[in-house]
Design a protein around this motif. Structure first.
Motif, short mmCIF file in Angstrom:
data_model
loop_
_atom_site.label_atom_id
_atom_site.label_comp_id
_atom_site.label_asym_id
_atom_site.label_seq_id
_atom_site.Cartn_x
_atom_site.Cartn_y
_atom_site.Cartn_z
N ASN A 27 0.69 -1.08 -0.18
CA ASN A 27 -0.18 0.11 0.03
C ASN A 27 0.96 1.19 0.05
N ARG A 191 -3.30 8.29 -6.41
CA ARG A 191 -3.35 8.23 -5.03
C ARG A 191 -4.61 7.57 -4.50
N GLU A 192 -5.96 7.83 -5.36
CA GLU A 192 -7.37 7.23 -4.83
C GLU A 192 -7.20 5.91 -5.42
N ASP A 195 -5.58 4.11 -2.60
CA ASP A 195 -6.33 4.10 -1.37
C ASP A 195 -7.66 3.04 -1.61
N LYS A 198 -6.03 -0.71 -2.93
CA LYS A 198 -5.15 -1.26 -2.03
C LYS A 198 -3.93 -1.81 -2.81
#
Length: 248
Positions: A27, A191-192, A195, A198
């Protein structure tokens, strides 16, 4: 999760990577920054296994000799000699430099080609997710790839890579030739994706400014060597890094 150590790549007598060590944990978003010819793409090819196909092709054609040494470990297993197709099945997926989409196929066809490793249910779910994070692609799904803008092609390249069900996604210079607005959007979306899905991500880029805000850790390459590494905060506090990559 993915770690390379003592990694060396020679093109004939030209040393492209020199004892490079890099690690990306679960992650994490890891940045790899450096000027042209610093070794960024060679590193991505070594991590994904593409360099093995290049080595074999050059050998069969009697071209330049490519030598690879060192270690690449994925989930605690040595994968240095594992083929790129097998690494992709294991979850190491490369989104290559300059997009490399199928320009004569539609957006939807490109995405379906990317999903060849996925089960039918995975492909349906991931396709819906790609259209969610890149809504422009949903509107353009019947557009021929070669008629897309550079930013749209990059969205398609990342979406195609996601269709392959990566556990670790390698983005090789995804911002090349794009406007600052498009660069910022792609990094926010990257980045999304980390998040929401994963997925661990390694981003190689010459232009650090738009990427630095999203990375957890970064490496600086110069002439094939990793000369500096650290967290985002530590590197931002380094005056040499600020001068070289931010002009301050």
């Amino acid at each position: 999760m993915l770690e390379a150590s003592d990694l060396m790549v020679f093109y004939e007598n030209n040393l492209a990577l020199n004892n490079v060590h890099i690690r990306c944990d679960r992650n994490q978003i890891v940045g790899v920054f450096g000027a042209n010819s610093a070794g960024k793409s060679t590193l991505m090819h070594a991590l994904s296994g593409i360099v093995l196909d290049m080595q074999k092709k050059e050998m069969m054609a009697g071209g330049e000799r490519i030598t690879v040494a060192g270690s690449v470990r994925y989930q605690e297993k040595e994968v240095m000699t594992v083929s790129p197709s097998r690494r992709a099945k294991m979850g190491i997926v490369l989104c290559p430099e300059r997009r490399r989409i199928f320009k004569e196929s539609t957006v939807l066809e490109n995405l379906k080609i990317g999903g060849y490793l996925a089960s039918p249910s995975q492909a349906r779910e991931t396709l819906a997710y790609v259209f969610e994070v890149f809504p422009a692609l949903s509107r353009l799904k019947n557009r021929i790839g070669g008629f897309l803008s550079g930013g749209e092609q990059q969205m398609l390249a990342i979406g195609r890579a996601l269709m392959a069900q990566p556990k670790i996604l390698l983005l090789d210079e995804p911002l090349l030739g794009l406007s600052p607005l498009m660069q910022a959007m792609l990094m926010r979306t990257t980045r999304e994706i980390r998040d929401q899905r994963k997925i661990s991500i390694i981003v190689s880029e010459q232009y650090a400014r738009p990427v630095f805000p999203i990375v957890d850790y970064a490496f600086i390459l110069e002439n094939g060597s990793a000369v500096l590494e650290g967290t985002r905060e530590a590197l931002m506090d380094n005056p040499d890094v600020r001068s070289a990559y931010f002009g301050v």
